[in-house]
Design a protein around this motif. Structure first.
Motif, PDB file in Angstrom:
ATOM      1  N   SER A   1       0.845  -1.198   0.000  1.00  0.00           N
ATOM      2  CA  SER A   1       0.000   0.000   0.000  1.00  0.00           C
ATOM      3  C   SER A   1       0.878   1.244   0.000  1.00  0.00           C
ATOM      4  N   LEU A   2       0.365   2.327  -0.565  1.00  0.00           N
ATOM      5  CA  LEU A   2       1.109   3.589  -0.552  1.00  0.00           C
ATOM      6  C   LEU A   2       1.143   4.197   0.848  1.00  0.00           C
ATOM      7  N   ASP A   3       0.124   3.919   1.661  1.00  0.00           N
ATOM      8  CA  ASP A   3       0.160   4.398   3.054  1.00  0.00           C
ATOM      9  C   ASP A   3       1.348   3.783   3.796  1.00  0.00           C
ATOM     10  N   ASN A   4       1.567   2.475   3.617  1.00  0.00           N
ATOM     11  CA  ASN A   4       2.726   1.822   4.238  1.00  0.00           C
ATOM     12  C   ASN A   4       4.026   2.389   3.683  1.00  0.00           C
ATOM     13  N   ALA A   5       4.067   2.628   2.383  1.00  0.00           N
ATOM     14  CA  ALA A   5       5.271   3.194   1.759  1.00  0.00           C
ATOM     15  C   ALA A   5       5.554   4.586   2.320  1.00  0.00           C
ATOM     16  N   ARG A   6       4.534   5.428   2.424  1.00  0.00           N
ATOM     17  CA  ARG A   6       4.729   6.778   2.981  1.00  0.00           C
ATOM     18  C   ARG A   6       5.198   6.712   4.435  1.00  0.00           C
ATOM     19  N   ALA A   7       4.593   5.827   5.211  1.00  0.00           N
ATOM     20  CA  ALA A   7       4.966   5.716   6.627  1.00  0.00           C
ATOM     21  C   ALA A   7       6.421   5.275   6.776  1.00  0.00           C
ATOM     22  N   PHE A   8       6.868   4.342   5.941  1.00  0.00           N
ATOM     23  CA  PHE A   8       8.231   3.840   6.077  1.00  0.00           C
ATOM     24  C   PHE A   8       9.248   4.755   5.391  1.00  0.00           C
TER      25      PHE A   8
ATOM     26  N   GLY B   1      12.828   9.172   6.191  1.00  0.00           N
ATOM     27  CA  GLY B   1      12.928  10.609   5.942  1.00  0.00           C
ATOM     28  C   GLY B   1      13.223  10.980   4.503  1.00  0.00           C
ATOM     29  N   LEU B   2      12.814  10.129   3.561  1.00  0.00           N
ATOM     30  CA  LEU B   2      13.077  10.420   2.154  1.00  0.00           C
ATOM     31  C   LEU B   2      12.095  11.460   1.623  1.00  0.00           C
ATOM     32  N   PRO B   3      12.587  12.417   0.837  1.00  0.00           N
ATOM     33  CA  PRO B   3      11.674  13.370   0.195  1.00  0.00           C
ATOM     34  C   PRO B   3      10.830  12.665  -0.870  1.00  0.00           C
ATOM     35  N   GLN B   4       9.544  12.986  -0.882  1.00  0.00           N
ATOM     36  CA  GLN B   4       8.628  12.406  -1.859  1.00  0.00           C
ATOM     37  C   GLN B   4       8.604  13.280  -3.097  1.00  0.00           C
ATOM     38  N   GLY B   5       8.573  12.645  -4.263  1.00  0.00           N
ATOM     39  CA  GLY B   5       8.456  13.353  -5.537  1.00  0.00           C
ATOM     40  C   GLY B   5       7.061  13.186  -6.094  1.00  0.00           C
ATOM     41  N   ARG B   6       6.996  12.993  -7.403  1.00  0.00           N
ATOM     42  CA  ARG B   6       5.700  12.813  -8.060  1.00  0.00           C
ATOM     43  C   ARG B   6       5.007  11.570  -7.538  1.00  0.00           C
ATOM     44  N   SER B   7       3.689  11.553  -7.707  1.00  0.00           N
ATOM     45  CA  SER B   7       2.937  10.379  -7.268  1.00  0.00           C
ATOM     46  C   SER B   7       1.612  10.302  -8.011  1.00  0.00           C
ATOM     47  N   SER B   8       0.979   9.150  -7.881  1.00  0.00           N
ATOM     48  CA  SER B   8      -0.373   8.937  -8.397  1.00  0.00           C
ATOM     49  C   SER B   8      -1.082   8.059  -7.378  1.00  0.00           C
TER      50      SER B   8
ATOM     51  N   LEU C   1      21.452   6.438  10.432  1.00  0.00           N
ATOM     52  CA  LEU C   1      20.324   5.658   9.921  1.00  0.00           C
ATOM     53  C   LEU C   1      20.033   4.483  10.844  1.00  0.00           C
ATOM     54  N   ALA C   2      21.061   3.803  11.321  1.00  0.00           N
ATOM     55  CA  ALA C   2      20.860   2.686  12.247  1.00  0.00           C
ATOM     56  C   ALA C   2      20.110   3.159  13.484  1.00  0.00           C
ATOM     57  N   GLU C   3      20.472   4.307  14.012  1.00  0.00           N
ATOM     58  CA  GLU C   3      19.788   4.852  15.188  1.00  0.00           C
ATOM     59  C   GLU C   3      18.348   5.225  14.868  1.00  0.00           C
ATOM     60  N   ARG C   4      18.112   5.784  13.686  1.00  0.00           N
ATOM     61  CA  ARG C   4      16.753   6.161  13.265  1.00  0.00           C
ATOM     62  C   ARG C   4      15.858   4.930  13.149  1.00  0.00           C
ATOM     63  N   VAL C   5      16.402   3.856  12.586  1.00  0.00           N
ATOM     64  CA  VAL C   5      15.655   2.607  12.429  1.00  0.00           C
ATOM     65  C   VAL C   5      15.351   2.014  13.808  1.00  0.00           C
TER      66      VAL C   5
ATOM     67  N   PHE D   1      17.092  -4.774   7.162  1.00  0.00           N
ATOM     68  CA  PHE D   1      15.771  -4.706   7.779  1.00  0.00           C
ATOM     69  C   PHE D   1      14.728  -4.676   6.669  1.00  0.00           C
ATOM     70  N   TYR D   2      13.482  -4.933   7.054  1.00  0.00           N
ATOM     71  CA  TYR D   2      12.374  -4.923   6.095  1.00  0.00           C
ATOM     72  C   TYR D   2      11.586  -3.631   6.199  1.00  0.00           C
ATOM     73  N   ASP D   3      11.061  -3.169   5.057  1.00  0.00           N
ATOM     74  CA  ASP D   3      10.131  -2.046   5.091  1.00  0.00           C
ATOM     75  C   ASP D   3       8.765  -2.548   5.551  1.00  0.00           C
ATOM     76  N   TYR D   4       7.776  -1.677   5.645  1.00  0.00           N
ATOM     77  CA  TYR D   4       6.453  -2.056   6.142  1.00  0.00           C
ATOM     78  C   TYR D   4       5.675  -2.933   5.166  1.00  0.00           C
TER      79      TYR D   4
END
Length: 143
Positions: free
Chosen positions: A18-25, A31-38, A90-94, A121-124
């Motif tokens: 899901s895109l909600d899971n992608a946005r959350a992770f 902390g990645l900047p989001q670009g274009r989307s649909s 990044l390790a601390e953030r995770v 590690f795995y994403d959501y």
């Protein structure tokens, strides 16, 4: 083709449930900047690379493993090589996000060619990521 002095951004597209899971992770945790989307995909700035999460719940998060340096490494996986300070941050953030490591941050091939810091590690959505760091980037392709 093996010259790394003029490395260009890569493009990678992966399936997510899901895109909600992608946005959350990718947005909130990494902390990645989001670009274009649909309604079906999102472009991300993945440490300077073009990374796209596409909704494909039937194939997202399929898990396999392979042995490397005494660990069971998730396959497939992706990630980037970071500077040591960025890798440690990044390790601390995770960890702070409560994400369980598949392989805790450690130094792989210690004292050998290609010595590197690595973590998995795995994403959501169940996609495996690996982030690496080298004290000397000339060791990235060491044999």
């Amino acid at each position: 083709m093996s010259d790394t002095t003029n490395v260009r951004p890569f493009h990678l597209a992966i399936p997510v449930s899901s895109l909600d899971n992608a946005r959350a992770f990718y947005g909130d945790v990494l902390g990645l900047p989001q670009g274009r989307s649909s309604d079906d995909w999102i472009d991300w700035n993945f440490f300077g690379h073009q990374f796209v999460t596409h909704v494909a719940p039937d194939v997202a998060g399929l898990k396999n493993h392979s042995g490397v340096d005494g660990h069971s490494v998730p396959v497939p996986h992706f990630g980037v090589v970071l500077l040591r300070d960025d890798w440690e941050a990044l390790a601390e953030r995770v960890k702070a996000a409560g994400i369980e490591f598949v392989i805790e941050p450690y130094i792989r091939f210690k004292g050998k060619p290609g010595e590197q810091g690595t973590m998995f590690f795995y994403d959501y959505c169940g996609n495996a990521l690996e982030f690496k760091t080298f004290n000397d980037d000339s060791q990235i392709f060491a044999t």
